[in-house]
Design a protein around this motif. Structure first.
Motif, mmCIF file in Angstrom:
data_model
loop_
_atom_site.group_PDB
_atom_site.id
_atom_site.type_symbol
_atom_site.label_atom_id
_atom_site.label_comp_id
_atom_site.label_asym_id
_atom_site.label_seq_id
_atom_site.Cartn_x
_atom_site.Cartn_y
_atom_site.Cartn_z
ATOM 1 N N GLU A 100 13.958 2.351 -80.797
ATOM 2 C CA GLU A 100 12.369 2.970 -80.620
ATOM 3 C C GLU A 100 11.981 3.674 -79.614
ATOM 4 O OE1 GLU A 100 9.770 4.325 -83.468
ATOM 5 O OE2 GLU A 100 10.741 2.536 -83.896
ATOM 6 N N ILE A 101 11.984 3.243 -78.493
ATOM 7 C CA ILE A 101 11.966 3.973 -77.037
ATOM 8 C C ILE A 101 12.434 5.857 -76.959
ATOM 9 C CG2 ILE A 101 11.995 4.153 -74.857
ATOM 10 C CD1 ILE A 101 11.623 1.093 -74.434
ATOM 11 N N ILE A 102 13.783 5.392 -77.744
ATOM 12 C CA ILE A 102 14.717 6.848 -77.806
ATOM 13 C C ILE A 102 13.878 8.068 -78.817
ATOM 14 C CG2 ILE A 102 17.167 8.073 -78.531
ATOM 15 C CD1 ILE A 102 18.172 4.950 -76.871
ATOM 16 N N ARG A 103 13.382 7.281 -79.730
ATOM 17 C CA ARG A 103 13.141 8.041 -80.652
ATOM 18 C C ARG A 103 12.238 8.314 -80.560
ATOM 19 N NH1 ARG A 103 15.106 5.063 -84.375
ATOM 20 N NH2 ARG A 103 13.975 3.196 -84.135
ATOM 21 N N HIS A 104 11.011 7.885 -80.066
ATOM 22 C CA HIS A 104 9.930 8.251 -79.041
ATOM 23 C C HIS A 104 9.553 9.023 -77.934
ATOM 24 C CE1 HIS A 104 5.207 8.339 -79.364
ATOM 25 N NE2 HIS A 104 5.919 7.934 -78.091
ATOM 26 N N ALA A 105 11.240 9.005 -77.099
ATOM 27 C CA ALA A 105 10.968 9.858 -76.301
ATOM 28 C C ALA A 105 11.419 11.405 -76.601
ATOM 29 C CB ALA A 105 12.109 9.668 -74.773
ATOM 30 N N ASP A 106 12.130 11.276 -77.902
ATOM 31 C CA ASP A 106 12.826 12.849 -78.478
ATOM 32 C C ASP A 106 12.064 13.303 -79.378
ATOM 33 O OD1 ASP A 106 15.868 11.940 -77.266
ATOM 34 O OD2 ASP A 106 16.001 11.492 -79.421
ATOM 35 N N ARG A 107 11.514 12.589 -79.769
ATOM 36 C CA ARG A 107 9.565 13.239 -80.178
ATOM 37 C C ARG A 107 9.251 13.730 -79.614
ATOM 38 N NH1 ARG A 107 7.943 8.910 -82.034
ATOM 39 N NH2 ARG A 107 9.391 9.066 -84.064
ATOM 40 N N LEU A 108 8.333 13.375 -78.350
ATOM 41 C CA LEU A 108 7.941 13.949 -76.973
ATOM 42 C C LEU A 108 7.766 15.101 -76.952
ATOM 43 C CD1 LEU A 108 6.013 9.952 -76.122
ATOM 44 C CD2 LEU A 108 5.366 11.899 -77.476
ATOM 45 N N THR A 109 9.650 14.924 -76.975
ATOM 46 C CA THR A 109 10.327 16.677 -76.353
ATOM 47 C C THR A 109 10.882 17.439 -77.470
ATOM 48 O OG1 THR A 109 11.767 15.194 -75.291
ATOM 49 C CG2 THR A 109 11.936 17.461 -75.053
ATOM 50 N N VAL A 110 10.428 17.036 -78.329
ATOM 51 C CA VAL A 110 11.163 18.316 -79.507
ATOM 52 C C VAL A 110 9.669 19.030 -79.973
ATOM 53 C CG1 VAL A 110 13.456 17.997 -79.205
ATOM 54 C CG2 VAL A 110 12.349 16.675 -81.157
ATOM 55 N N ALA A 111 9.154 17.590 -81.030
ATOM 56 C CA ALA A 111 8.132 17.446 -81.679
ATOM 57 C C ALA A 111 6.935 16.806 -80.642
ATOM 58 C CB ALA A 111 8.261 17.499 -83.238
ATOM 59 N N PRO A 112 6.118 17.018 -79.432
ATOM 60 C CA PRO A 112 5.193 16.036 -79.297
ATOM 61 C C PRO A 112 3.773 16.273 -80.577
ATOM 62 C CG PRO A 112 5.324 18.161 -77.910
ATOM 63 C CD PRO A 112 6.761 18.565 -79.752
ATOM 64 N N ARG A 113 3.492 17.302 -80.491
ATOM 65 C CA ARG A 113 2.547 17.290 -81.888
ATOM 66 C C ARG A 113 1.955 16.764 -83.513
ATOM 67 N NH1 ARG A 113 -0.767 22.122 -80.472
ATOM 68 N NH2 ARG A 113 0.148 23.262 -79.456
ATOM 69 N N GLU A 114 3.929 16.457 -83.133
ATOM 70 C CA GLU A 114 4.307 14.980 -84.319
ATOM 71 C C GLU A 114 3.863 13.722 -83.847
ATOM 72 O OE1 GLU A 114 7.841 16.070 -86.602
ATOM 73 O OE2 GLU A 114 7.026 18.139 -86.722
ATOM 74 N N ALA A 115 3.473 13.188 -82.726
ATOM 75 C CA ALA A 115 3.436 11.861 -82.514
ATOM 76 C C ALA A 115 2.025 11.458 -82.902
ATOM 77 C CB ALA A 115 4.028 11.580 -81.321
ATOM 78 N N THR A 116 2.245 10.371 -83.868
ATOM 79 C CA THR A 116 1.101 9.649 -83.948
ATOM 80 C C THR A 116 0.860 8.160 -83.591
ATOM 81 O OG1 THR A 116 1.996 8.774 -85.810
ATOM 82 C CG2 THR A 116 1.248 10.499 -86.439
ATOM 83 N N ARG A 117 -0.621 7.468 -84.473
ATOM 84 C CA ARG A 117 -0.651 6.419 -83.708
ATOM 85 C C ARG A 117 0.195 4.807 -84.101
ATOM 86 N NH1 ARG A 117 -5.243 3.812 -82.344
ATOM 87 N NH2 ARG A 117 -5.016 1.769 -82.994
ATOM 88 N N ALA A 118 0.771 6.105 -85.713
ATOM 89 C CA ALA A 118 2.211 5.188 -86.874
ATOM 90 C C ALA A 118 3.162 5.042 -85.570
ATOM 91 C CB ALA A 118 2.467 6.193 -87.629
ATOM 92 N N HIS A 119 3.576 6.121 -84.415
ATOM 93 C CA HIS A 119 4.742 5.732 -83.374
ATOM 94 C C HIS A 119 4.386 4.863 -82.522
ATOM 95 C CE1 HIS A 119 5.474 10.355 -85.803
ATOM 96 N NE2 HIS A 119 6.076 9.416 -86.258
ATOM 97 N N VAL A 120 2.795 5.234 -82.321
ATOM 98 C CA VAL A 120 2.925 3.774 -81.399
ATOM 99 C C VAL A 120 2.758 2.905 -81.800
ATOM 100 C CG1 VAL A 120 1.122 3.032 -79.599
ATOM 101 C CG2 VAL A 120 1.772 5.698 -80.314
ATOM 102 N N ASP A 121 2.254 2.299 -82.994
ATOM 103 C CA ASP A 121 2.416 1.171 -83.072
ATOM 104 C C ASP A 121 4.111 0.492 -83.740
ATOM 105 O OD1 ASP A 121 -0.633 0.875 -83.521
ATOM 106 O OD2 ASP A 121 -0.072 1.819 -85.920
ATOM 107 N N ALA A 122 5.015 1.202 -83.901
ATOM 108 C CA ALA A 122 6.376 1.250 -84.157
ATOM 109 C C ALA A 122 6.741 1.100 -82.917
ATOM 110 C CB ALA A 122 6.934 2.020 -84.941
ATOM 111 N N LEU A 123 6.159 1.322 -82.073
ATOM 112 C CA LEU A 123 6.850 0.589 -80.413
ATOM 113 C C LEU A 123 6.681 -0.152 -80.268
ATOM 114 C CD1 LEU A 123 6.086 4.315 -78.275
ATOM 115 C CD2 LEU A 123 8.136 3.182 -78.406
ATOM 116 N N ARG A 124 5.165 -0.674 -80.044
ATOM 117 C CA ARG A 124 4.067 -2.470 -80.445
ATOM 118 C C ARG A 124 5.321 -3.342 -81.246
ATOM 119 N NH1 ARG A 124 -1.180 0.297 -80.228
ATOM 120 N NH2 ARG A 124 -2.032 0.802 -78.612
ATOM 121 N N GLU A 125 5.773 -2.791 -82.753
ATOM 122 C CA GLU A 125 6.151 -3.744 -83.168
ATOM 123 C C GLU A 125 7.635 -3.855 -83.165
ATOM 124 O OE1 GLU A 125 6.300 -2.151 -86.818
ATOM 125 O OE2 GLU A 125 3.776 -2.150 -87.362
ATOM 126 N N ALA A 126 8.119 -3.011 -82.207
ATOM 127 C CA ALA A 126 9.715 -3.074 -81.805
ATOM 128 C C ALA A 126 9.181 -4.330 -79.978
ATOM 129 C CB ALA A 126 10.016 -1.919 -81.738
#
Length: 160
Positions: A100-126
């Motif tokens: 999940e950390i990798i998924r979020h790091a990749d997202r913040l690199t290639v599509a930062p505008r697509e990062a949402t609160r749901a992604h942060v929640d997924a990090l917390r769930e992990a």
């Protein structure tokens, strides 16, 4: 010479090098940010090796091979063999937290505008703690800033 100047191939004595002297404080602060984000005294739940591997991965996603090689040396220095393969964007982790950390790091690199609160929640769930979510965001912001500054300075160096 700072890391940014080195990776942007600023030639000593060039007009660009002289212009960079006028920006010495910005370069010094960028180097300090590098050290604070990649090599903090207290890394929390993001080890030095993981941070370096993520940074190398982000550099590769941004097609900055020189920066990726720099971070590869930090990965090797960290002595964490399980994190080294994560520097390759084609590699994923098997454990849920790191994946999940990798998924979020990749997202913040290639599509930062697509990062949402749901992604942060997924990090917390992990089981990624809030301070580590902040650390991950700081790392992504810094590496992506660094890629752009190096590319911009390198372009200026190529102009005459």
């Amino acid at each position: 010479m700072t890391l940014i100047e080195t990776l942007a191939f600023v030639r000593p004595g060039s007009a660009l090098a002289e212009a960079m002297v006028k920006r010495a404080e910005i370069l010094r602060l960028s180097q300090a940010a590098h050290d604070a984000v990649l090599l903090p005294r207290e890394p929390g739940g993001l080890s030095h090796g993981l941070r370096a591997a993520l940074a190398a991965r982000m550099a590769r996603l941004n097609r900055s091979s020189a920066l990726a090689r720099h971070y590869d040396t930090l990965v090797a220095r960290a002595g964490e063999p399980t994190t080294a393969p994560l520097a390759d964007p084609d590699t994923n982790a098997t454990d849920v937290r790191t994946a999940e950390i990798i998924r979020h790091a990749d997202r913040l690199t290639v599509a930062p505008r697509e990062a949402t609160r749901a992604h942060v929640d997924a990090l917390r769930e992990a089981d990624v703690a809030d301070p580590d979510i902040v650390r991950l965001a700081e790392l992504a912001a810094f590496v992506n800033y660094q890629v752009r500054v190096i590319a911009g300075i390198a372009l200026l160096g190529g102009m005459r």
